[in-house]
Write a protein that holds these residues in place. Sequence first.
Motif, PDB file in Angstrom:
ATOM      1  N   HIS A 185      -1.842  82.439 -11.049  1.00 56.28           N
ATOM      2  CA  HIS A 185      -0.841  83.511 -11.045  1.00 56.28           C
ATOM      3  C   HIS A 185      -1.419  84.787 -10.447  1.00 56.28           C
ATOM      4  O   HIS A 185      -0.775  85.461  -9.625  1.00 56.28           O
ATOM      5  N   ALA A 186      -2.648  85.137 -10.844  1.00 57.54           N
ATOM      6  CA  ALA A 186      -3.267  86.371 -10.350  1.00 57.54           C
ATOM      7  C   ALA A 186      -3.548  86.288  -8.854  1.00 57.54           C
ATOM      8  O   ALA A 186      -3.310  87.253  -8.116  1.00 57.54           O
ATOM      9  N   VAL A 187      -4.042  85.139  -8.382  1.00 55.69           N
ATOM     10  CA  VAL A 187      -4.395  84.997  -6.970  1.00 55.69           C
ATOM     11  C   VAL A 187      -3.158  85.082  -6.079  1.00 55.69           C
ATOM     12  O   VAL A 187      -3.119  85.842  -5.095  1.00 55.69           O
ATOM     13  N   LYS A 188      -2.131  84.313  -6.404  1.00 49.13           N
ATOM     14  CA  LYS A 188      -0.934  84.288  -5.565  1.00 49.13           C
ATOM     15  C   LYS A 188      -0.221  85.636  -5.559  1.00 49.13           C
ATOM     16  O   LYS A 188       0.252  86.097  -4.527  1.00 49.13           O
ATOM     17  N   LEU A 189      -0.153  86.274  -6.734  1.00 47.74           N
ATOM     18  CA  LEU A 189       0.527  87.562  -6.815  1.00 47.74           C
ATOM     19  C   LEU A 189      -0.247  88.645  -6.075  1.00 47.74           C
ATOM     20  O   LEU A 189       0.339  89.456  -5.338  1.00 47.74           O
ATOM     21  N   ALA A 190      -1.570  88.684  -6.255  1.00 47.38           N
ATOM     22  CA  ALA A 190      -2.386  89.688  -5.572  1.00 47.38           C
ATOM     23  C   ALA A 190      -2.323  89.514  -4.056  1.00 47.38           C
ATOM     24  O   ALA A 190      -2.223  90.494  -3.308  1.00 47.38           O
ATOM     25  N   ARG A 191      -2.359  88.286  -3.589  1.00 47.58           N
ATOM     26  CA  ARG A 191      -2.274  88.038  -2.156  1.00 47.58           C
ATOM     27  C   ARG A 191      -0.942  88.521  -1.590  1.00 47.58           C
ATOM     28  O   ARG A 191      -0.893  89.137  -0.518  1.00 47.58           O
ATOM     29  N   CYS A 192       0.135  88.269  -2.315  1.00 46.78           N
ATOM     30  CA  CYS A 192       1.457  88.688  -1.851  1.00 46.78           C
ATOM     31  C   CYS A 192       1.565  90.217  -1.797  1.00 46.78           C
ATOM     32  O   CYS A 192       2.098  90.780  -0.837  1.00 46.78           O
ATOM     33  N   VAL A 193       1.041  90.886  -2.822  1.00 46.72           N
ATOM     34  CA  VAL A 193       1.111  92.346  -2.874  1.00 46.72           C
ATOM     35  C   VAL A 193       0.295  92.971  -1.747  1.00 46.72           C
ATOM     36  O   VAL A 193       0.743  93.910  -1.083  1.00 46.72           O
ATOM     37  N   ILE A 194      -0.906  92.449  -1.513  1.00 47.79           N
ATOM     38  CA  ILE A 194      -1.784  93.010  -0.485  1.00 47.79           C
ATOM     39  C   ILE A 194      -1.199  92.813   0.913  1.00 47.79           C
ATOM     40  O   ILE A 194      -1.210  93.723   1.759  1.00 47.79           O
ATOM     41  N   ARG A 195      -0.665  91.637   1.179  1.00 50.85           N
ATOM     42  CA  ARG A 195      -0.129  91.368   2.513  1.00 50.85           C
ATOM     43  C   ARG A 195       1.133  92.177   2.810  1.00 50.85           C
ATOM     44  O   ARG A 195       1.466  92.404   3.977  1.00 50.85           O
ATOM     45  N   SER A 196       1.831  92.632   1.763  1.00 47.62           N
ATOM     46  CA  SER A 196       3.103  93.322   1.960  1.00 47.62           C
ATOM     47  C   SER A 196       2.975  94.834   2.022  1.00 47.62           C
ATOM     48  O   SER A 196       3.960  95.519   2.290  1.00 47.62           O
ATOM     49  N   ASN A 197       1.768  95.375   1.774  1.00 43.93           N
ATOM     50  CA  ASN A 197       1.611  96.830   1.703  1.00 43.93           C
ATOM     51  C   ASN A 197       0.308  97.252   2.365  1.00 43.93           C
ATOM     52  O   ASN A 197      -0.687  96.510   2.343  1.00 43.93           O
ATOM     53  N   ASP A 198       0.337  98.455   2.929  1.00 35.13           N
ATOM     54  CA  ASP A 198      -0.873  99.021   3.531  1.00 35.13           C
ATOM     55  C   ASP A 198      -1.763  99.683   2.482  1.00 35.13           C
ATOM     56  O   ASP A 198      -2.979  99.754   2.660  1.00 35.13           O
ATOM     57  N   LEU A 199      -1.183 100.193   1.438  1.00 38.93           N
ATOM     58  CA  LEU A 199      -1.936 100.821   0.356  1.00 38.93           C
ATOM     59  C   LEU A 199      -1.396 100.333  -0.972  1.00 38.93           C
ATOM     60  O   LEU A 199      -0.177 100.319  -1.184  1.00 38.93           O
ATOM     61  N   VAL A 200      -2.292  99.929  -1.862  1.00 39.50           N
ATOM     62  CA  VAL A 200      -1.928  99.479  -3.205  1.00 39.50           C
ATOM     63  C   VAL A 200      -2.705 100.315  -4.205  1.00 39.50           C
ATOM     64  O   VAL A 200      -3.938 100.369  -4.164  1.00 39.50           O
ATOM     65  N   ALA A 201      -1.986 100.995  -5.088  1.00 39.78           N
ATOM     66  CA  ALA A 201      -2.597 101.821  -6.121  1.00 39.78           C
ATOM     67  C   ALA A 201      -2.340 101.181  -7.476  1.00 39.78           C
ATOM     68  O   ALA A 201      -1.254 100.668  -7.735  1.00 39.78           O
TER      69      ALA A 201
END
Length: 409
Positions: A252-268
């Motif tokens: 769950h953590a891997v798939k969600l983190a990958r999706c968030v990172i690929r969809s945004n230039d900056l993640v806070a």
Amino acid sequence: MLVFEYKAYGKSSQFSAVDEAIRTVQFIRNKAIRLWIDGGAKSCYDLNKYCAVLAREFPFANQLNSMARQAAAERAWASIQRFYDNCKAKISGKKGFPKFQKDNRSVEYKTSGWALSDDRKSITFTDKKGIGRLKLKGTRDLNFYQPDQIKRVRLVKRADGYYVQFCISADRRETLPATGNTIGLDVGLKSFYTDSNGLELENPRLYRTGEVKMKRAQRLVSRKVKGSKNRIKSRIKLGRIHLKISRQRKDHAVKLARCVIRSNDLVAYEDLRVRNMVKNHCLAKSISDAGWYQFRLWLETFGRIFGRVTVAVNPAYTSQECSSCGTVVKKSLSTRTHACQCGCELGRDHNAALNILTKAIGTTGHVGTSVLDAVNAFGDIPSTCVGANLRGQGASLKEESHDFQVTLA
């Protein structure tokens, strides 16, 4: 450093030899810890020399590959060094004094003691333990890498069998087009996280879901006679339940983190002190079940891989301040709606996510190619830049060795 993992197949006699090698590693590590406690070792070099002494004194230790013995001594020194670092940093509470290990589950070889087959589908261990040739089954192809790139080979025992891990010296970098999106994440227990766009992601509660089967398996273990074969079988069943939940949480953590990172230039995200938060016995199980820290680690890992900016923000007052006017509106944990005199009315977590994003942008400035260049293409900004550090946080992942970081999903 990339880590590829494969399921190992062989005869029962071979796995018995693996168990013997694992016990030998535990013996060498505990002997090294005892030598340090008695004042006979001042550095890792002293522990490495002590391995040769143990090999001459104990025949079963001499059967293990010499570099595998040194890797066991390095594990001992890693725990000692971590204790020294915690003392120098003056961490409150226990400093992690090295303990004797009683349930080791892995043995680590360096560049000798093993040989890969030409088709990369089997591996042969050539030391005197008698492990021999093991078949490998996995999804990763080792043919893309040269044998000299494999720096370590690790045999790991789990509840569902034995695995072989290859630690490969390679740097993974991927280039993605800029999206122009920025996002702030506020993690919670009701929802896994709420982002600055108002989107709430459901908390899977994987431990709670499997708790019924787990409690039943635990009762079956307690009813068996200690030392009996039936108790061993019951323990294996219980271990498989725990292993499944651990894998589900990581997936769950891997798939969600990958999706968030690929969809945004900056993640806070929040720089949470998970170790301190689980001291609350009322919420400890739910906090551990959420796996916030594991999610954060994968965010930072994928940030480096894809060249995205990740910022850890001090969580102080992010829930209390108004995201519109900055006024502090005090509220208890039971208050789930933020209502300010300026007319701003949002969900508590949505308001916090907006504050997290605002602080992150205030730290990094304009988000674009200049920021990506400023972080040297590593994709993350250490949390020390925004008033906190990573030391002392409790990780959800248990790493088999301190020398390697898994950077492949």
